[in-house]
Design a protein around this motif. Sequence first.
Motif, mmCIF file in Angstrom:
data_model
loop_
_atom_site.group_PDB
_atom_site.id
_atom_site.type_symbol
_atom_site.label_atom_id
_atom_site.label_comp_id
_atom_site.label_asym_id
_atom_site.label_seq_id
_atom_site.Cartn_x
_atom_site.Cartn_y
_atom_site.Cartn_z
ATOM 1 N N THR A 122 6.232 60.234 58.614
ATOM 2 C CA THR A 122 6.021 61.673 58.456
ATOM 3 C C THR A 122 6.824 62.209 57.265
ATOM 4 O OG1 THR A 122 7.868 62.467 59.809
ATOM 5 C CG2 THR A 122 5.839 61.822 60.980
ATOM 6 N N LEU A 123 6.552 63.453 56.927
ATOM 7 C CA LEU A 123 7.313 64.121 55.871
ATOM 8 C C LEU A 123 8.476 64.932 56.451
ATOM 9 C CD1 LEU A 123 4.405 65.347 53.565
ATOM 10 C CD2 LEU A 123 5.701 63.209 53.483
ATOM 11 N N HIS A 124 8.541 65.007 57.779
ATOM 12 C CA HIS A 124 9.597 65.763 58.441
ATOM 13 C C HIS A 124 10.959 65.152 58.111
ATOM 14 C CE1 HIS A 124 11.512 68.257 61.428
ATOM 15 N NE2 HIS A 124 12.016 67.197 62.022
ATOM 16 N N ARG A 125 11.832 65.948 57.533
ATOM 17 C CA ARG A 125 13.208 65.564 57.170
ATOM 18 C C ARG A 125 13.289 64.448 56.138
ATOM 19 N NH1 ARG A 125 16.748 65.157 62.569
ATOM 20 N NH2 ARG A 125 18.305 64.634 61.012
ATOM 21 N N LEU A 126 12.173 64.083 55.526
ATOM 22 C CA LEU A 126 12.149 62.999 54.558
ATOM 23 C C LEU A 126 13.065 63.314 53.379
ATOM 24 C CD1 LEU A 126 10.858 60.324 53.560
ATOM 25 C CD2 LEU A 126 9.140 61.750 52.432
ATOM 26 N N ARG A 127 13.897 62.333 53.044
ATOM 27 C CA ARG A 127 14.810 62.525 51.916
ATOM 28 C C ARG A 127 15.339 61.169 51.452
ATOM 29 N NH1 ARG A 127 19.496 66.410 53.196
ATOM 30 N NH2 ARG A 127 17.645 67.627 53.587
ATOM 31 N N VAL A 128 15.414 61.012 50.142
ATOM 32 C CA VAL A 128 16.110 59.883 49.527
ATOM 33 C C VAL A 128 17.074 60.494 48.532
ATOM 34 C CG1 VAL A 128 15.929 57.777 48.154
ATOM 35 C CG2 VAL A 128 14.104 58.365 49.775
ATOM 36 N N GLU A 129 18.349 60.232 48.729
ATOM 37 C CA GLU A 129 19.363 60.846 47.857
ATOM 38 C C GLU A 129 20.541 59.903 47.679
ATOM 39 O OE1 GLU A 129 20.956 64.345 49.754
ATOM 40 O OE2 GLU A 129 21.115 63.327 51.678
ATOM 41 N N GLN A 130 21.293 60.172 46.640
ATOM 42 C CA GLN A 130 22.494 59.398 46.383
ATOM 43 C C GLN A 130 23.702 60.253 46.736
ATOM 44 O OE1 GLN A 130 23.185 58.079 42.330
ATOM 45 N NE2 GLN A 130 23.964 56.136 43.100
ATOM 46 N N ARG A 131 24.570 59.691 47.595
ATOM 47 C CA ARG A 131 25.811 60.365 47.991
ATOM 48 C C ARG A 131 26.965 59.397 47.820
ATOM 49 N NH1 ARG A 131 24.736 62.485 53.933
ATOM 50 N NH2 ARG A 131 22.768 61.404 53.794
ATOM 51 N N ASP A 132 27.933 59.803 47.057
ATOM 52 C CA ASP A 132 29.133 58.983 46.836
ATOM 53 C C ASP A 132 28.784 57.547 46.426
ATOM 54 O OD1 ASP A 132 30.784 61.161 47.537
ATOM 55 O OD2 ASP A 132 30.575 60.660 49.666
ATOM 56 N N GLY A 133 27.802 57.406 45.556
ATOM 57 C CA GLY A 133 27.433 56.094 45.035
ATOM 58 C C GLY A 133 26.569 55.256 45.962
ATOM 59 N N VAL A 134 26.143 55.815 47.089
ATOM 60 C CA VAL A 134 25.304 55.087 48.045
ATOM 61 C C VAL A 134 23.963 55.820 48.157
ATOM 62 C CG1 VAL A 134 25.075 54.375 50.453
ATOM 63 C CG2 VAL A 134 27.311 54.302 49.349
ATOM 64 N N TRP A 135 22.870 55.053 48.112
ATOM 65 C CA TRP A 135 21.541 55.629 48.301
ATOM 66 C C TRP A 135 21.246 55.712 49.795
ATOM 67 C CZ3 TRP A 135 18.767 58.036 44.771
ATOM 68 C CH2 TRP A 135 19.068 57.801 43.413
ATOM 69 N N ILE A 136 20.838 56.878 50.254
ATOM 70 C CA ILE A 136 20.581 57.128 51.670
ATOM 71 C C ILE A 136 19.169 57.693 51.834
ATOM 72 C CG2 ILE A 136 21.304 58.398 53.742
ATOM 73 C CD1 ILE A 136 24.131 58.499 52.439
ATOM 74 N N ALA A 137 18.413 57.098 52.738
ATOM 75 C CA ALA A 137 17.064 57.567 53.052
ATOM 76 C C ALA A 137 17.048 58.073 54.487
ATOM 77 C CB ALA A 137 16.053 56.429 52.905
ATOM 78 N N THR A 138 16.456 59.251 54.687
ATOM 79 C CA THR A 138 16.243 59.797 56.017
ATOM 80 C C THR A 138 14.743 59.788 56.278
ATOM 81 O OG1 THR A 138 18.173 61.238 55.761
ATOM 82 C CG2 THR A 138 16.634 61.782 57.536
ATOM 83 N N VAL A 139 14.346 59.154 57.377
ATOM 84 C CA VAL A 139 12.924 58.952 57.670
ATOM 85 C C VAL A 139 12.655 59.272 59.142
ATOM 86 C CG1 VAL A 139 11.043 57.249 57.748
ATOM 87 C CG2 VAL A 139 12.774 57.123 55.931
ATOM 88 N N VAL A 140 11.553 59.971 59.398
ATOM 89 C CA VAL A 140 11.069 60.202 60.757
ATOM 90 C C VAL A 140 9.653 59.647 60.816
ATOM 91 C CG1 VAL A 140 10.454 61.935 62.490
ATOM 92 C CG2 VAL A 140 12.525 62.240 61.111
#
Length: 143
Positions: A122-140
């Motif tokens: 889904t697109l709900h809360r979908l995000r790929v971002e870099q925080r403090d040098g780490v790539w983080i993906a949020t997926v539902v």
Amino acid sequence: MPYRWLEDAPVSDAGFEAWGSSLGECFQAAADALLALMLGNPESLQGKEQREVAVEHDSLDLLLVRFLEEILYFKDAEQLFLRAKQCEVGERSGAWQAVAQLEGERVDPERHWLAADVKAVTLHRLRVEQRDGVWIATVVVDL
């Protein structure tokens, strides 16, 4: 295990955060989380069959959706559970691209404990971002 389950996902959905030091590692971790949602014992998966996936999109977030949808396609169309063994993600000519080597095997009810049937990303809360040098993906995903 470079992923964690989201405790506050909607009732008919499941969610996770996946991470890595590179975008490729982050996408691989997201694929591992997706596999762990569908298969109760992902460690039982053997690399009997290989597939290559190459996807492209203008948006990094939607590139991840396309990548995970390819894994779902193989599950639905060929009854293959696949894990990403190698993944490269980069930007070329204004578009994001992901190329991955997948391996796994067909569903074997004798060895595989089927957990949830993931229908879609889904697109709900979908995000790929870099925080403090780490790539983080949020997926539902929709179950």
